[in-house]
Motif scaffolding. Structure first.
Motif, mmCIF file in Angstrom:
data_model
loop_
_atom_site.group_PDB
_atom_site.id
_atom_site.type_symbol
_atom_site.label_atom_id
_atom_site.label_comp_id
_atom_site.label_asym_id
_atom_site.label_seq_id
_atom_site.Cartn_x
_atom_site.Cartn_y
_atom_site.Cartn_z
ATOM 1 N N ARG A 204 -2.359 -7.391 8.435
ATOM 2 C CA ARG A 204 -2.697 -8.263 7.306
ATOM 3 C C ARG A 204 -2.297 -7.629 5.995
ATOM 4 O O ARG A 204 -2.045 -6.413 5.895
ATOM 5 C CB ARG A 204 -4.170 -8.625 7.311
ATOM 6 N N TYR B 151 -16.187 -4.554 -1.394
ATOM 7 C CA TYR B 151 -14.950 -4.561 -0.627
ATOM 8 C C TYR B 151 -15.127 -3.848 0.722
ATOM 9 O O TYR B 151 -14.711 -4.343 1.760
ATOM 10 C CB TYR B 151 -13.824 -3.905 -1.443
ATOM 11 N N ARG C 17 -1.992 0.599 4.997
ATOM 12 C CA ARG C 17 -2.377 0.471 3.592
ATOM 13 C C ARG C 17 -2.089 1.771 2.862
ATOM 14 O O ARG C 17 -1.798 2.794 3.484
ATOM 15 C CB ARG C 17 -3.854 0.082 3.487
ATOM 16 N N HIS D 48 -14.425 -5.979 4.068
ATOM 17 C CA HIS D 48 -13.180 -5.757 4.801
ATOM 18 C C HIS D 48 -13.470 -5.401 6.269
ATOM 19 O O HIS D 48 -12.728 -5.770 7.165
ATOM 20 C CB HIS D 48 -12.319 -4.698 4.094
ATOM 21 N N GLU E 80 -8.938 -10.635 -1.283
ATOM 22 C CA GLU E 80 -10.159 -9.853 -1.457
ATOM 23 C C GLU E 80 -10.672 -10.018 -2.883
ATOM 24 O O GLU E 80 -10.395 -9.206 -3.762
ATOM 25 C CB GLU E 80 -9.886 -8.397 -1.074
ATOM 26 N N TRP F 181 -6.573 4.797 -0.056
ATOM 27 C CA TRP F 181 -7.752 4.345 0.692
ATOM 28 C C TRP F 181 -8.254 5.390 1.682
ATOM 29 O O TRP F 181 -9.302 5.210 2.302
ATOM 30 C CB TRP F 181 -7.441 3.035 1.433
ATOM 31 N N ALA G 67 -4.079 -7.639 2.255
ATOM 32 C CA ALA G 67 -5.381 -8.032 1.726
ATOM 33 C C ALA G 67 -5.485 -7.686 0.249
ATOM 34 O O ALA G 67 -6.290 -6.859 -0.155
ATOM 35 C CB ALA G 67 -6.482 -7.335 2.521
ATOM 36 N N PRO G 68 -4.656 -8.314 -0.573
ATOM 37 C CA PRO G 68 -4.674 -7.946 -1.990
ATOM 38 C C PRO G 68 -5.888 -8.506 -2.720
ATOM 39 O O PRO G 68 -6.455 -9.517 -2.318
ATOM 40 C CB PRO G 68 -3.393 -8.584 -2.527
ATOM 41 N N SER G 69 -6.259 -7.829 -3.779
ATOM 42 C CA SER G 69 -7.234 -8.386 -4.703
ATOM 43 C C SER G 69 -6.458 -9.241 -5.690
ATOM 44 O O SER G 69 -5.353 -8.875 -6.073
ATOM 45 C CB SER G 69 -7.956 -7.267 -5.444
HETATM 46 N N1 GLU Z 1 -8.150 -5.203 -1.407
HETATM 47 C C1 GLU Z 1 -7.591 -3.925 -1.246
HETATM 48 C C2 GLU Z 1 -6.517 -3.746 -2.321
HETATM 49 O O1 GLU Z 1 -6.569 -4.408 -3.294
HETATM 50 C C3 GLU Z 1 -6.983 -3.813 0.126
HETATM 51 C C4 GLU Z 1 -7.237 -2.507 0.799
HETATM 52 C C5 GLU Z 1 -6.895 -2.573 2.281
HETATM 53 O O2 GLU Z 1 -5.782 -2.944 2.605
HETATM 54 O O3 GLU Z 1 -7.787 -2.294 3.111
HETATM 55 O O4 GLU Z 1 -5.628 -2.945 -2.257
#
Ligand code: GLU
Length: 543
Positions: free
Chosen positions: A38, A232, A250, A236, A74, A254, A40-42
């Motif tokens: 996936r 988050y 990712r 997630h 997200e 992280w 999963a951008p903010s």
């Molecule tokens: N929402 C996170 C972001 O903005 C995604 C982190 C992830 O991929 O787990 O980078």
């Protein structure tokens, strides 16, 4: 403590059972080995090279294995949300041909929807309630000021900051104190009751970095904020589980949160997806290497590549070169093959900082663009101009025949060797400007003003648009001889002092007068494309 009663007090009402969610979002029916990945951008509106980097890896691994790539938004942090951000993400990724199978605003299967975290609040709360019921989550009434004070105190003592161990005050509140706070209407968040011990190390197999060791989490992180929206971290974990994600590639920023995520998956009883943390993109800045920065480096934003009109395939080729150490060699052997045929693997991804070099990208771009036909180049430039070009530039495409001739010449099509003058659409449009607009300025003439005038006058007197290139050049030689320039290069080289210059200087005068530039493709052809009237008008104007 009666955790069940507490859970009911904190999150009152009937929530669907956890089992019902397992049923509603069943394991996916995919062939063995198929990966579900996936993005999963903010929705912050800023989509960057790191996102593309991860997107390409996730996309390749999913589709190569017969799996699924989905888009999840997200948006738990409203403060960072920007209008139109989802569109921006989709546009940016579409440009690079990243195809999602399902997800936010994607035309696909919606079994695992909703794709926006804010729309999944009830699901998260059901799981939070469960954690309170089993005594693994608790309410925290600490105010912002108290937390700030705590952080300052920890910083002063050079201790790890956060809510943990002896600092996790609300963790040890008695039942009575909790209800007193609730009765007083104090706002609260829900925190995870961590069972981790930082003395313990966990061995972890990262899909990219291989075996790594991380420290067990002991932070009682917030899982549900006071507005009833999860953080988050928590969201997630629920989503990756219920959306049946198998692999998460990712950014390595992280990695620091990984221990929290591991504990969350474990306490929730979920099987963890595999994680792969890809290294950050670095830039050479003088003697040092640093991370690409939003403030200093426009090339970090994906918007930059669309606006400049980078050829998407070129960017992808460069990204793949950086992503997989064996790609470059494969591509050298298979320059014509679809990039999808390259076998991408997470294990071949770089384990430490990757240097992003825009000059290298520009070289690849020149090379990729030089492979296009005139028609393909026409389409590429027109698509760019339609969106980003000036009115004048849009007009360049009205005469299709003329534009094709211009491109054929400028790309060296039909010549001995392809020219590699085009890097991006915007640069190419600027490069061909003189075919469509009279020069607004002229590069410096090497000869004096009077000589220049005499040469141009001489040319106009002899000019016949029906001349082929040989006849045309013979006349330039005549003009050269008439004004004391060597008609033949070899004569000039033999005794330069005998001449004012050579036929090359004469040709250059004409070139600058016609195009404004001292360096162009074949001048005879340029004048043919411009036509008699325009050629004469330009020479006249330059005089
Ligand atoms: N929402 C996170 C972001 O903005 C995604 C982190 C992830 O991929 O787990 O980078």
């Amino acid at each position: 403590m009666d955790y069940k009663a507490l859970a009911e007090r904190l999150l009152p009402g009937e929530y669907p059972s956890l089992a019902s969610y397992e049923e509603k979002y069943p394991p996916r029916d995919l062939p063995k080995g198929a990966q579900v990945t996936r993005l999963a951008p903010s929705p912050t509106g800023f989509i960057h090279l790191g996102n593309l980097f991860a997107a390409i890896a996730n996309e390749r691994i999913a589709h190569q294995s017969g799996g699924i790539l989905y888009l999840r938004i997200e948006d738990t942090d409203l403060k960072r949300k920007v209008e139109g951000a989802v569109e921006a993400v989709k546009n940016a990724l579409r440009y690079f041909d990243i195809k999602f199978d399902e997800g936010a605003e994607i035309d696909g299967d919606n079994t695992y929807a909703p794709w926006y975290q804010r729309q999944r609040a009830e699901i998260y709360r059901a799981f939070v309630k469960h954690l309170i019921e089993i005594g693994r989550a608790y309410p925290c009434f600490c105010t912002e000021e108290e937390l700030t004070k705590l952080r300052e105190e920890q910083t002063a003592k050079k201790e790890i900051t956060g809510y943990y161990g002896k600092y996790a005050r609300c963790r040890n509140l008695s039942e009575e104190e909790i209800y007193k706070n609730l009765d007083a209407g104090k706002p609260f968040v829900i925190r995870l009751k961590s069972m981790g011990n930082p003395e313990n190390k966990i061995k972890f197999r990262d899909a990219i970095k291989g075996e790594i060791t991380v420290t067990e989490n002991d932070q009682d992180v917030v899982i549900l904020k006071s507005d009833g929206i999860p953080t988050y971290h928590f969201a997630h974990a629920i989503d990756d589980h219920l959306m049946r994600t198998t692999l998460v590639i990712r950014g390595e920023e992280w990695l620091a949160s990984l221990p929290i995520h591991i504990e969350l998956f474990d306490v929730l009883g979920f099987e963890r997806p595999r994680y792969g943390h890809n290294c950050s993109l670095m830039k050479q800045d003088g003697d040092t290497r640093r991370k690409l920065s939003k403030r200093k480096d426009p090339e970090l934003s994906l918007e930059f590549y669309r606006k400049e009109g980078y050829y998407a395939r070129a960017v992808k080729v460069y990204m793949l070169t950086l992503l997989n150490s064996n790609f470059e060699e494969w591509y050298l052997k298979n320059p014509e093959k679809p990039l999808e045929e390259f076998k991408f693997t997470a294990e071949k991804m770089s384990k430490s900082g990757t240097l992003f070099d825009i000059d290298k990208l520009n070289d690849i771009s020149k090379n990729e663009l030089s492979k296009l036909s005139a028609e393909e180049m026409f389409d590429f430039l027109k698509t760019w101009a339609d969106e980003f070009g000036t009115e004048a530039q849009k007009g360049y495409f009205e005469d299709r025949e003329k534009m094709l001739k211009v491109l054929t010449l400028c790309m060296g099509i039909g010549g001995k060797k392809r020219r590699k003058d085009f890097t991006t659409a915007s640069q190419a449009m600027d490069f061909i400007k003189y075919f469509f607009e009279r020069p607004a300025s002229y590069e410096d003439y090497r000869v004096e003003k009077e000589t220049k005038k005499a040469i141009l006058e001489g040319f106009l007197a002899k000019y016949d648009p029906a001349d082929d290139s040989q006849a045309w050049f013979a006349k330039i030689k005549e003009i050269a001889a008439e004004h004391g320039f060597a008609a033949e290069m070899k004569d000039y080289k033999a005794s330069p002092e005998a001449y004012r210059g050579s036929v090359a200087d004469v040709a250059e005068v004409l070139r600058i007068a016609t195009t404004g530039k001292a360096n162009t493709p074949d001048l005879w052809t340029i004048q043919q494309i411009l036509g008699e009237e325009e050629t004469k008008a330009r020479i006249g104007a330059a005089m």
